[in-house]
Design an enzyme around this catalytic site. Structure first.
Site, PDB file in Angstrom:
ATOM      1  N   LYS A  50      36.624  11.075-101.697  1.00  0.00           N
ATOM      2  CA  LYS A  50      35.866  12.248-101.241  1.00  0.00           C
ATOM      3  C   LYS A  50      34.839  12.670-102.291  1.00  0.00           C
ATOM      4  O   LYS A  50      33.662  12.909-101.977  1.00  0.00           O
ATOM      5  CB  LYS A  50      36.825  13.413-100.939  1.00  0.00           C
ATOM      6  CG  LYS A  50      37.627  13.232 -99.654  1.00  0.00           C
ATOM      7  CD  LYS A  50      38.845  14.144 -99.573  1.00  0.00           C
ATOM      8  CE  LYS A  50      39.682  13.793 -98.330  1.00  0.00           C
ATOM      9  NZ  LYS A  50      41.006  14.438 -98.302  1.00  0.00           N
ATOM     10  N   GLN A  94      44.425  19.045-101.193  1.00  0.00           N
ATOM     11  CA  GLN A  94      44.974  17.843-100.575  1.00  0.00           C
ATOM     12  C   GLN A  94      46.426  18.069-100.139  1.00  0.00           C
ATOM     13  O   GLN A  94      47.242  18.613-100.883  1.00  0.00           O
ATOM     14  CB  GLN A  94      44.878  16.665-101.565  1.00  0.00           C
ATOM     15  CG  GLN A  94      45.277  15.327-100.984  1.00  0.00           C
ATOM     16  CD  GLN A  94      44.355  14.820 -99.881  1.00  0.00           C
ATOM     17  OE1 GLN A  94      43.174  15.129 -99.831  1.00  0.00           O
ATOM     18  NE2 GLN A  94      44.905  14.033 -98.974  1.00  0.00           N
ATOM     19  N   ASP A 117      38.549  22.168 -94.225  1.00  0.00           N
ATOM     20  CA  ASP A 117      39.636  21.442 -93.566  1.00  0.00           C
ATOM     21  C   ASP A 117      39.937  22.020 -92.177  1.00  0.00           C
ATOM     22  O   ASP A 117      40.595  21.366 -91.367  1.00  0.00           O
ATOM     23  CB  ASP A 117      40.920  21.564 -94.401  1.00  0.00           C
ATOM     24  CG  ASP A 117      41.208  20.326 -95.222  1.00  0.00           C
ATOM     25  OD1 ASP A 117      40.838  19.228 -94.777  1.00  0.00           O
ATOM     26  OD2 ASP A 117      41.810  20.468 -96.299  1.00  0.00           O
TER      27      ASP A 117
HETATM   28  N1  GUN Z   1      46.014  14.910 -96.098  1.00  0.00           N
HETATM   29  C1  GUN Z   1      45.814  14.018 -95.106  1.00  0.00           C
HETATM   30  N2  GUN Z   1      44.713  14.355 -94.387  1.00  0.00           N
HETATM   31  C2  GUN Z   1      44.231  15.480 -94.948  1.00  0.00           C
HETATM   32  C3  GUN Z   1      43.106  16.305 -94.646  1.00  0.00           C
HETATM   33  O1  GUN Z   1      42.336  16.078 -93.710  1.00  0.00           O
HETATM   34  N3  GUN Z   1      42.933  17.368 -95.462  1.00  0.00           N
HETATM   35  C4  GUN Z   1      43.768  17.668 -96.485  1.00  0.00           C
HETATM   36  N4  GUN Z   1      43.533  18.748 -97.220  1.00  0.00           N
HETATM   37  N5  GUN Z   1      44.827  16.928 -96.777  1.00  0.00           N
HETATM   38  C5  GUN Z   1      45.047  15.833 -96.018  1.00  0.00           C
END
Ligand code: GUN
Length: 289
Positions: A50, A94, A117
């Protein structure tokens, strides 16, 4: 037909680049903060990719890593600082965090206007209310784009979402049933009776269970579109790293029956990052008014 998530993600990112340029002309550089608690190897890979993508596109980014034994208050302080940071438009913590962390409290602490998110209750409500000023969770947003790419008509179609998580299953179901998509949606899960029979009704089948290769050909109707959200690591001694990545769908078994299917890797995965970038740009634009 294989749906090429990498290519579709590139298209989304090309659209993002146009928007980033426009924002730059207005003196705005969208900023994304990514917070990781602990050292989970898969999470590290996601977080790093990311941040890397932000760099490639000229976005500002900040990576914050807290130790695996970080306390709730420590993480809440980080979120409060990022909420107040003018250079940051999007905040992502995350998931999943280590067990001592109350994830729901963390999500609620994020400024909903920075919640790229789409996990904050305010954004969940906006999704359900079909209020487009909210943020849609990245993975289901990416899946919708891939479904569009497959050419399948969603209106009136039977869609079955396997998995009821807040990250994928529930928002996915909301997007599919929303006006404009107009699918007939079933959410199935671990307690669903005769899951295979329920899945066989699907014109559009979304597998988001996190169980490697559990969706086999007998779960799939001839001509269905199958979107595989799973990214599972399974041991594989023939691989140098000792594992291989596989989806929730037994690809070789299912693919011959499908109108279209997403591979793993190279399907949903690349879309998630592209939608995150897109949400970060949206956050920057919303702040500009
Ligand atoms: N863990 C797996 N997918 C995601 C996501 O889209 N956002 C976040 N913050 N954690 C994740």
């Amino acid at each position: 037909m294989n749906i090429d998530g990498k290519k579709v993600a590139e298209n989304v990112l090309a659209e993002c680049e146009v928007e980033i340029k426009k924002l730059a002309e207005a003196g705005v550089v969208p900023g994304l903060a990514v917070v990781l608690v602990g050292e989970d190897p898969a999470s590290q890979v996601y977080v790093n990719s990311k941040v890397k993508k932000c760099g490639e596109l000229g976005l500002h980014s900040k990576k914050i890593v807290l130790p695996v034994d970080a306390r709730q208050e420590e993480l809440m302080r980080v979120v409060a600082e990022l909420n107040a940071d003018e250079a940051i438009h999007g905040i992502l913590v995350q998931s999943p965090p280590p067990p001592q962390i109350d994830e729901e409290a963390v999500v609620r602490a994020i400024d909903p206007r920075k919640d790229v998110d789409g996990f904050h209750p305010e954004n969940v409500a906006k999704l359900v209310l079909e209020d487009s000023t909210g943020f849609v969770p990245c993975t289901p947003a990416g899946c919708m784009r891939l479904i569009a790419e497959s050419g399948v008509e969603t209106s009136g179609a039977e869609a079955v979402v396997v998995g009821r998580s807040m990250i994928v299953g529930k928002p996915m179901a909301n997007l599919l049933v929303a006006k404009g998509s107009d699918a007939t949606v079933t959410i199935a899960h671990s307690r669903t009776k005769d899951l295979a029979a329920v899945c066989r009704r699907a014109d559009i089948l979304i597998a988001a269970v996190g169980r490697p290769e559990m969706i086999t050909a007998d779960f799939v109707k001839e001509g269905a579109v199958v979107i595989d959200v799973g990214i599972n690591r399974v041991e594989d001694a023939t691989k140098k790293r000792g594992y291989r990545l596989t989806g929730d769908v037994l690809f070789e078994d299912v693919a011959p029956k499908c109108k279209a299917i997403t591979p793993v890797p190279g399907g949903v995965g690349p879309m998630t990052i592209a939608m995150l970038i897109s949400n970060t740009i949206k956050a920057a634009k919303l702040r500009m008014g």
